[in-house]
Design a protein around this motif. Structure first.
Motif, PDB file in Angstrom:
ATOM      1  N   ASN A 110      -3.598  83.746  80.312  1.00  0.00           N
ATOM      2  CA  ASN A 110      -4.889  83.187  79.613  1.00  0.00           C
ATOM      3  C   ASN A 110      -4.419  81.904  79.211  1.00  0.00           C
ATOM      4  OD1 ASN A 110      -6.552  82.420  77.810  1.00  0.00           O
ATOM      5  ND2 ASN A 110      -7.206  84.129  77.340  1.00  0.00           N
ATOM      6  N   ARG A 111      -5.237  80.627  80.328  1.00  0.00           N
ATOM      7  CA  ARG A 111      -4.715  79.611  79.548  1.00  0.00           C
ATOM      8  C   ARG A 111      -5.255  78.807  78.725  1.00  0.00           C
ATOM      9  NH1 ARG A 111      -4.166  79.802  85.650  1.00  0.00           N
ATOM     10  NH2 ARG A 111      -1.903  79.183  86.443  1.00  0.00           N
ATOM     11  N   ASN A 156       5.538  82.394  74.193  1.00  0.00           N
ATOM     12  CA  ASN A 156       5.521  81.280  74.833  1.00  0.00           C
ATOM     13  C   ASN A 156       4.630  80.066  74.520  1.00  0.00           C
ATOM     14  OD1 ASN A 156       8.071  82.859  75.839  1.00  0.00           O
ATOM     15  ND2 ASN A 156       9.589  81.467  75.675  1.00  0.00           N
ATOM     16  N   SER A 157       4.893  78.480  73.588  1.00  0.00           N
ATOM     17  CA  SER A 157       4.493  77.860  74.412  1.00  0.00           C
ATOM     18  C   SER A 157       4.469  76.776  75.963  1.00  0.00           C
ATOM     19  CB  SER A 157       4.202  76.978  73.143  1.00  0.00           C
ATOM     20  OG  SER A 157       3.613  76.021  73.472  1.00  0.00           O
ATOM     21  N   PHE A 158       3.739  77.426  77.092  1.00  0.00           N
ATOM     22  CA  PHE A 158       4.105  77.473  77.935  1.00  0.00           C
ATOM     23  C   PHE A 158       3.888  75.437  78.342  1.00  0.00           C
ATOM     24  CE2 PHE A 158       3.386  76.412  82.881  1.00  0.00           C
ATOM     25  CZ  PHE A 158       5.332  76.751  83.170  1.00  0.00           C
ATOM     26  N   THR A 159       2.444  74.811  77.225  1.00  0.00           N
ATOM     27  CA  THR A 159       2.144  73.470  77.364  1.00  0.00           C
ATOM     28  C   THR A 159       2.677  73.011  76.494  1.00  0.00           C
ATOM     29  OG1 THR A 159       0.609  74.791  76.359  1.00  0.00           O
ATOM     30  CG2 THR A 159       0.125  73.961  78.283  1.00  0.00           C
ATOM     31  N   GLY A 160       3.818  73.687  75.548  1.00  0.00           N
ATOM     32  CA  GLY A 160       4.836  73.238  75.230  1.00  0.00           C
ATOM     33  C   GLY A 160       4.025  72.352  73.565  1.00  0.00           C
ATOM     34  N   SER A 214       7.937  76.244  69.201  1.00  0.00           N
ATOM     35  CA  SER A 214       7.280  76.812  70.143  1.00  0.00           C
ATOM     36  C   SER A 214       7.476  77.939  71.061  1.00  0.00           C
ATOM     37  CB  SER A 214       7.490  75.906  71.649  1.00  0.00           C
ATOM     38  OG  SER A 214       9.137  76.017  72.046  1.00  0.00           O
ATOM     39  N   ALA A 215       8.562  78.948  70.290  1.00  0.00           N
ATOM     40  CA  ALA A 215       8.459  80.216  70.951  1.00  0.00           C
ATOM     41  C   ALA A 215       8.102  81.825  69.557  1.00  0.00           C
ATOM     42  CB  ALA A 215       9.269  80.156  72.217  1.00  0.00           C
ATOM     43  N   LEU A 243      -0.186  80.008  75.579  1.00  0.00           N
ATOM     44  CA  LEU A 243       1.195  81.082  74.629  1.00  0.00           C
ATOM     45  C   LEU A 243       0.956  81.793  76.559  1.00  0.00           C
ATOM     46  CD1 LEU A 243       0.274  81.046  71.483  1.00  0.00           C
ATOM     47  CD2 LEU A 243       1.992  79.427  72.358  1.00  0.00           C
ATOM     48  N   ASP A 244       2.124  82.892  76.233  1.00  0.00           N
ATOM     49  CA  ASP A 244       2.639  83.185  77.563  1.00  0.00           C
ATOM     50  C   ASP A 244       3.232  84.603  76.778  1.00  0.00           C
ATOM     51  OD1 ASP A 244       1.570  82.310  79.819  1.00  0.00           O
ATOM     52  OD2 ASP A 244       2.784  81.016  79.776  1.00  0.00           O
ATOM     53  N   ALA A 245       2.714  85.881  77.137  1.00  0.00           N
ATOM     54  CA  ALA A 245       2.939  87.133  76.670  1.00  0.00           C
ATOM     55  C   ALA A 245       4.748  87.138  77.245  1.00  0.00           C
ATOM     56  CB  ALA A 245       2.528  88.181  76.072  1.00  0.00           C
TER      57      ALA A 245
END
Length: 196
Positions: free
Chosen positions: A88-89, A119-123, A157-158, A53-55
């Protein structure tokens, strides 16, 4: 302990903290939901899947135009007032998994609002996430001012988490909590502008 915000709630940051704030930290935390069971573990399956997840923080002016963005590809605003502490991945570990530090007294006068997204960068969708939250902390005392529990269940996903904005001479926070879809904040811009 700060207040638990409800979706749509607005608060004055100074009033809630009891002091004039010069520095706040937006913290994002989450855990990957444990999947499978004993059999899956015995046959090589993992107990939980890694979720990235990305802030992000988007700075807007009075005309609702993007002034700058802070995210994992640009960890600092050009004026230096907003800093992302790093990507953080996995969501593993205690406490905030990602933090965005905002120096309120250094925000340029033309910036009227800051919108925080995840957002969920990994989808993966938020169905695969648990214990997700965002919180605002007084950057000087480290006291939590407010916490917003992110709705972790859902096929989105976001999420547009919150907005911190100027109102007269005060900084306020609006817990938006709107589900969205997209791997980066760019995908959310049309939806964000509605809340400005």
């Amino acid at each position: 302990m700060g207040i638990n915000l409800q979706k749509g709630q607005k608060i004055s940051l100074a009033k809630e903290s009891g002091t004039t704030l010069s520095k706040i930290i937006m913290g994002l935390g989450w855990d990957a939901k444990k999947t499978g069971g004993l059999l899956k573990g015995m046959f090589g399956g993992s107990a939980s899947e890694s979720i990235d997840l990305d802030a992000s923080c988007i700075l807007f002016d009075d005309a609702n135009k993007v002034v700058d963005t802070v995210w994992f590809r640009q960890l600092k605003s050009r004026d230096g007032s907003v800093t992302h502490t790093g990507d953080n991945r996995t969501g593993e570990g205690e406490g905030d998994d990602e933090q965005i530090i905002v120096l309120l007294d250094k925000i340029p006068a033309n910036v009227k609002s800051l919108v925080f997204t995840v957002n969920s960068f990994t989808g993966q969708t938020f169905d695969a996430v648990e214990n997700a939250y965002c919180r605002i902390v007084d950057g000087n005392t480290r006291n939590e001012i407010a916490r917003y529990t992110l709705s972790a269940q859902g096929s989105h996903s976001a999420q547009i988490m919150a907005k911190v904005y100027r109102h007269n001479d005060d900084w306020k926070m609006h817990a938006i909590g709107e589900n969205a879809n997209g791997r980066t904040f760019d995908n959310l811009l049309p939806q964000i502008v509605v809340h400005l």
